[in-house]
Design a protein around this motif. Sequence first.
Motif, PDB file in Angstrom:
ATOM      1  N   TRP A  76       6.140   4.102  48.152  1.00 57.64           N
ATOM      2  CA  TRP A  76       5.940   5.468  47.645  1.00 57.64           C
ATOM      3  C   TRP A  76       5.064   6.271  48.594  1.00 57.64           C
ATOM      4  O   TRP A  76       5.385   7.404  48.960  1.00 57.64           O
ATOM      5  CB  TRP A  76       5.287   5.408  46.261  1.00 57.64           C
ATOM      6  CG  TRP A  76       4.686   6.712  45.851  1.00 57.64           C
ATOM      7  CD1 TRP A  76       5.350   7.817  45.405  1.00 57.64           C
ATOM      8  CD2 TRP A  76       3.296   7.067  45.894  1.00 57.64           C
ATOM      9  NE1 TRP A  76       4.471   8.836  45.163  1.00 57.64           N
ATOM     10  CE2 TRP A  76       3.198   8.407  45.455  1.00 57.64           C
ATOM     11  CE3 TRP A  76       2.127   6.382  46.257  1.00 57.64           C
ATOM     12  CZ2 TRP A  76       1.982   9.073  45.367  1.00 57.64           C
ATOM     13  CZ3 TRP A  76       0.926   7.045  46.174  1.00 57.64           C
ATOM     14  CH2 TRP A  76       0.854   8.368  45.739  1.00 57.64           C
ATOM     15  N   VAL A 140      -0.960   5.551  38.996  1.00 64.58           N
ATOM     16  CA  VAL A 140       0.115   6.015  38.118  1.00 64.58           C
ATOM     17  C   VAL A 140       1.353   6.385  38.930  1.00 64.58           C
ATOM     18  O   VAL A 140       2.483   6.019  38.576  1.00 64.58           O
ATOM     19  CB  VAL A 140      -0.367   7.216  37.280  1.00 64.58           C
ATOM     20  CG1 VAL A 140       0.803   7.862  36.535  1.00 64.58           C
ATOM     21  CG2 VAL A 140      -1.450   6.781  36.293  1.00 64.58           C
ATOM     22  N   SER A 141       1.149   7.119  40.035  1.00 65.45           N
ATOM     23  CA  SER A 141       2.279   7.491  40.892  1.00 65.45           C
ATOM     24  C   SER A 141       2.956   6.263  41.481  1.00 65.45           C
ATOM     25  O   SER A 141       4.186   6.213  41.604  1.00 65.45           O
ATOM     26  CB  SER A 141       1.793   8.407  42.020  1.00 65.45           C
ATOM     27  OG  SER A 141       1.273   9.619  41.507  1.00 65.45           O
ATOM     28  N   SER A 142       2.164   5.246  41.837  1.00 60.20           N
ATOM     29  CA  SER A 142       2.717   4.018  42.402  1.00 60.20           C
ATOM     30  C   SER A 142       3.566   3.269  41.376  1.00 60.20           C
ATOM     31  O   SER A 142       4.679   2.808  41.690  1.00 60.20           O
ATOM     32  CB  SER A 142       1.583   3.120  42.901  1.00 60.20           C
ATOM     33  OG  SER A 142       0.895   3.708  43.987  1.00 60.20           O
ATOM     34  N   VAL A 143       3.052   3.160  40.164  1.00 61.29           N
ATOM     35  CA  VAL A 143       3.803   2.452  39.122  1.00 61.29           C
ATOM     36  C   VAL A 143       5.099   3.187  38.802  1.00 61.29           C
ATOM     37  O   VAL A 143       6.166   2.573  38.653  1.00 61.29           O
ATOM     38  CB  VAL A 143       2.934   2.291  37.863  1.00 61.29           C
ATOM     39  CG1 VAL A 143       3.766   1.766  36.693  1.00 61.29           C
ATOM     40  CG2 VAL A 143       1.756   1.350  38.143  1.00 61.29           C
ATOM     41  N   ARG A 144       5.026   4.516  38.719  1.00 64.75           N
ATOM     42  CA  ARG A 144       6.241   5.292  38.468  1.00 64.75           C
ATOM     43  C   ARG A 144       7.270   5.073  39.568  1.00 64.75           C
ATOM     44  O   ARG A 144       8.474   4.976  39.306  1.00 64.75           O
ATOM     45  CB  ARG A 144       5.893   6.781  38.368  1.00 64.75           C
ATOM     46  CG  ARG A 144       5.193   7.182  37.082  1.00 64.75           C
ATOM     47  CD  ARG A 144       4.817   8.648  37.129  1.00 64.75           C
ATOM     48  NE  ARG A 144       4.250   9.098  35.859  1.00 64.75           N
ATOM     49  CZ  ARG A 144       3.699  10.299  35.675  1.00 64.75           C
ATOM     50  NH1 ARG A 144       3.649  11.160  36.694  1.00 64.75           N
ATOM     51  NH2 ARG A 144       3.211  10.630  34.503  1.00 64.75           N
ATOM     52  N   ALA A 145       6.803   4.990  40.801  1.00 67.59           N
ATOM     53  CA  ALA A 145       7.722   4.832  41.937  1.00 67.59           C
ATOM     54  C   ALA A 145       8.417   3.485  41.921  1.00 67.59           C
ATOM     55  O   ALA A 145       9.618   3.387  42.202  1.00 67.59           O
ATOM     56  CB  ALA A 145       6.958   5.015  43.248  1.00 67.59           C
ATOM     57  N   ILE A 147       8.961   1.574  39.330  1.00 67.29           N
ATOM     58  CA  ILE A 147       9.826   1.440  38.152  1.00 67.29           C
ATOM     59  C   ILE A 147      11.223   1.975  38.452  1.00 67.29           C
ATOM     60  O   ILE A 147      12.232   1.409  38.029  1.00 67.29           O
ATOM     61  CB  ILE A 147       9.205   2.170  36.941  1.00 67.29           C
ATOM     62  CG1 ILE A 147       7.984   1.406  36.431  1.00 67.29           C
ATOM     63  CG2 ILE A 147      10.230   2.323  35.821  1.00 67.29           C
ATOM     64  CD1 ILE A 147       7.244   2.112  35.329  1.00 67.29           C
ATOM     65  N   ARG A 148      11.279   3.076  39.225  1.00 65.48           N
ATOM     66  CA  ARG A 148      12.556   3.680  39.581  1.00 65.48           C
ATOM     67  C   ARG A 148      13.199   2.932  40.757  1.00 65.48           C
ATOM     68  O   ARG A 148      12.496   2.538  41.687  1.00 65.48           O
ATOM     69  CB  ARG A 148      12.381   5.155  39.964  1.00 65.48           C
ATOM     70  CG  ARG A 148      11.851   6.029  38.845  1.00 65.48           C
ATOM     71  CD  ARG A 148      11.947   7.490  39.250  1.00 65.48           C
ATOM     72  NE  ARG A 148      11.162   7.748  40.452  1.00 65.48           N
ATOM     73  CZ  ARG A 148       9.881   8.148  40.439  1.00 65.48           C
ATOM     74  NH1 ARG A 148       9.261   8.330  39.277  1.00 65.48           N
ATOM     75  NH2 ARG A 148       9.236   8.373  41.563  1.00 65.48           N
TER      76      ARG A 148
END
Length: 306
Positions: A76, A140-145, A147-148
């Motif tokens: 990410w 948070v941005s890392s986890v979202r990235a 997951i997708r």
Amino acid sequence: MGSLNLLGLALIVGGMVLLRDSWWAILLAPAFAFMSTQIAFFAHDAAHHQIAQGGRATALLALVHGDLLIGMSYGWWHAKHNAHHAHPNDLESDPDVAVGAFVFDADQARARKGMAGWLTRHQAGLFFPMLTLEALNLRVSSVRAVIRPGLRYRKTEIALLLGHFVLYFALLIGTMTWAQGLVFLAIHQALFGVYLGSSFAPAHKGMPPLTPEEATDPLLRQVLTSRNVRGGPAVDFALGGLNLQIEHHLFPSMPRPNLRRAQPIIENHCHERGISYMETNLLESYAIGLRHMHDVGAPLRDVSSD
């Protein structure tokens, strides 16, 4: 540098074990934040191929130091950072100046309403306090990235990020009471965010926008949007070489120690061609950025005062 970072991290963990269930262990939280940021600098250098040239070696270094040691997705961050390097301070292309918690363009600020508008009106004063949440924002941005679908090393990153969180919380739970652990967590993450954000902030914030002609010139696009921070080896170390932002943007794969050697050559070249080469001290770099953020919020303050 990587070995020293790991040694520093090991000493902090050892200190937490020795001070088990003691409030004195909280004094290690600032040191932990310092080491976390130094590890982030190392991961940044690795991702830029400053440490290893091969793709697999680079990925291994960045994945271990980014995902496992500090809990930030390499994939990410790499995509985001490459977009920043390609078009720094471009409101359309640079994710670092995209509309978010902060706004860096007055026209974009005018569209902010409600709580977002209030934040923009006061963003200069809130900048450093809000950096205490930057480490959380990156996680948070890392986890979202991850997951997708889409990241090259997605499965590996998921495993390493899970490993980071398990090890981190196991360390807190195993060495502290719940109250101590929560205090340590808050101090460590807040200072990590402030240190990391404060290291990147002086580089570009408040620099003038480029004309269309300047934006098409690779040299002008990098030099005119970047700002160096004066200082010697101590500043280089404290800011991870990001104080030599002009040189870093022109030669992103140049190893950090060589930036200092390249600096006078690049500065002289810019002066000979009549290109503005911006350099200031650390406090003034913050002042420039904060003044710009204050000015961006002015239209909303004017409306609210009517």
